[in-house]
Design an enzyme around this catalytic site. Structure first.
Site, PDB file in Angstrom:
ATOM      1  N   ASP A  36      24.782  15.729 -15.551  1.00 17.65           N
ATOM      2  CA  ASP A  36      25.979  16.717 -15.771  1.00 17.65           C
ATOM      3  C   ASP A  36      25.903  17.969 -15.423  1.00 17.65           C
ATOM      4  OD1 ASP A  36      28.762  15.923 -17.601  1.00 17.65           O
ATOM      5  OD2 ASP A  36      28.127  18.124 -17.212  1.00 17.65           O
ATOM      6  N   ILE A  37      26.757  18.914 -14.819  1.00 19.56           N
ATOM      7  CA  ILE A  37      26.658  20.364 -14.547  1.00 19.56           C
ATOM      8  C   ILE A  37      26.620  21.119 -15.794  1.00 19.56           C
ATOM      9  CG2 ILE A  37      28.895  20.922 -14.332  1.00 19.56           C
ATOM     10  CD1 ILE A  37      27.995  22.013 -11.744  1.00 19.56           C
TER      11      ILE A  37
ATOM     12  N   GLN B 100      39.872  12.960 -20.590  1.00 17.18           N
ATOM     13  CA  GLN B 100      39.136  12.896 -19.346  1.00 17.18           C
ATOM     14  C   GLN B 100      39.349  13.945 -18.343  1.00 17.18           C
ATOM     15  OE1 GLN B 100      40.058   9.353 -17.275  1.00 17.18           O
ATOM     16  NE2 GLN B 100      38.431   9.332 -15.875  1.00 17.18           N
TER      17      GLN B 100
ATOM     18  N   HIS C 102      33.506   7.194 -15.172  1.00 18.53           N
ATOM     19  CA  HIS C 102      32.104   7.801 -15.578  1.00 18.53           C
ATOM     20  C   HIS C 102      31.750   7.498 -16.790  1.00 18.53           C
ATOM     21  CE1 HIS C 102      34.618  11.163 -15.901  1.00 18.53           C
ATOM     22  NE2 HIS C 102      33.794  11.552 -16.710  1.00 18.53           N
ATOM     23  N   LEU C 103      30.380   7.003 -16.982  1.00 13.34           N
ATOM     24  CA  LEU C 103      29.655   6.761 -18.280  1.00 13.34           C
ATOM     25  C   LEU C 103      28.696   8.120 -18.499  1.00 13.34           C
ATOM     26  CD1 LEU C 103      29.936   4.455 -20.306  1.00 13.34           C
ATOM     27  CD2 LEU C 103      27.493   3.950 -19.763  1.00 13.34           C
ATOM     28  N   HIS C 104      28.953   8.729 -19.754  1.00 12.77           N
ATOM     29  CA  HIS C 104      28.256   9.706 -19.964  1.00 12.77           C
ATOM     30  C   HIS C 104      27.067   9.077 -20.819  1.00 12.77           C
ATOM     31  CE1 HIS C 104      31.048  13.179 -19.705  1.00 12.77           C
ATOM     32  NE2 HIS C 104      31.903  12.130 -19.854  1.00 12.77           N
TER      33      HIS C 104
HETATM   34  P1  5GP Z   1      35.070  13.830 -18.620  1.00  8.06           P
HETATM   35  O1  5GP Z   1      35.545  14.902 -19.452  1.00  8.06           O
HETATM   36  O2  5GP Z   1      36.061  13.608 -17.522  1.00  8.06           O
HETATM   37  O3  5GP Z   1      34.643  12.530 -19.420  1.00  8.06           O
HETATM   38  O4  5GP Z   1      33.787  14.500 -18.079  1.00  8.06           O
HETATM   39  C1  5GP Z   1      33.629  15.421 -16.928  1.00  8.06           C
HETATM   40  C2  5GP Z   1      32.103  15.482 -16.842  1.00  8.06           C
HETATM   41  O5  5GP Z   1      31.840  15.836 -15.393  1.00  8.06           O
HETATM   42  C3  5GP Z   1      32.003  16.971 -17.846  1.00  8.06           C
HETATM   43  O6  5GP Z   1      30.815  16.851 -18.678  1.00  8.06           O
HETATM   44  C4  5GP Z   1      31.554  17.996 -16.697  1.00  8.06           C
HETATM   45  O7  5GP Z   1      30.633  18.934 -17.261  1.00  8.06           O
HETATM   46  C5  5GP Z   1      31.046  17.096 -15.485  1.00  8.06           C
HETATM   47  N1  5GP Z   1      31.144  17.707 -14.101  1.00  8.06           N
HETATM   48  C6  5GP Z   1      32.359  18.493 -13.704  1.00  8.06           C
HETATM   49  N2  5GP Z   1      32.208  18.842 -12.509  1.00  8.06           N
HETATM   50  C7  5GP Z   1      30.945  18.607 -12.009  1.00  8.06           C
HETATM   51  C8  5GP Z   1      30.334  18.835 -11.033  1.00  8.06           C
HETATM   52  O8  5GP Z   1      30.701  19.496  -9.843  1.00  8.06           O
HETATM   53  N3  5GP Z   1      28.785  18.303 -10.736  1.00  8.06           N
HETATM   54  C9  5GP Z   1      28.446  17.587 -12.105  1.00  8.06           C
HETATM   55  N4  5GP Z   1      27.154  17.318 -12.106  1.00  8.06           N
HETATM   56  N5  5GP Z   1      28.975  17.362 -13.284  1.00  8.06           N
HETATM   57  C10 5GP Z   1      30.207  17.950 -13.178  1.00  8.06           C
END
Ligand code: 5GP
Length: 123
Positions: A35-36, A101, A107-109
């Site tokens: 994760d970034i 989201q 995606h799975l964290h």
């Molecule tokens: P969500 O809130 O959709 O469950 O999580 C999205 C995740 O994607 C967040 O934890 C965010 O930090 C990560 N993320 C967003 N943009 C990027 C990116 O360009 N590269 C990576 N590696 N992670 C990203």
């Protein structure tokens, strides 16, 4: 009902190689990368290569081969990153506005490396 898949979401762009990522594991149907903006010492995202908005759509529509590949990839990531010991880890997925989201590609964290606190804050 799940909303339509946006082919320009950031993870679709990562899958097309338009945006770099720090890959942990790539399989036939799945990609795992850091994760970034990590929320824990280990914070990896595992995504299917197919176009699915969220967990419910992936579970309902993906062929068995993709479902198996994805879950085995998640397990392999836990193993590779040393998370399978007694301290464990957390695997979570967000969907929609209540789930907050951010990226509309399933995606799975996978989080670990410290005590992660309770799953949901009380407010
Ligand atoms: P969500 O809130 O959709 O469950 O999580 C999205 C995740 O994607 C967040 O934890 C965010 O930090 C990560 N993320 C967003 N943009 C990027 C990116 O360009 N590269 C990576 N590696 N992670 C990203």
């Amino acid at each position: 009902m799940t909303k339509a898949y946006d082919p320009n979401n950031i993870f679709a762009r990562i899958l097309r190689g338009e945006i770099p990522n720090k890959t942990v594991l790539e399989t036939a149907h799945s990609l795992a990368f850091h994760d970034i903006s990590p929320q824990a010492p280990v914070h990896v995202l595992v995504i299917p290569k197919g176009a699915y908005v969220d967990f419910a759509e992936f579970a309902a529509r993906a062929p068995a081969e993709e479902l198996v590949d994805f879950h085995r990839a998640c397990a392999q990531v836990c193993d590779m990153l040393g998370l399978t010991g007694p301290e464990g880890y957390r695997a979570i997925t967000n969907a929609g506005s209540h789930g907050m989201q951010e990226v509309p590609h399933y995606h799975l964290h996978i989080l670990g490396g410290r005590v992660l606190g309770r799953l949901v804050s009380p407010d």
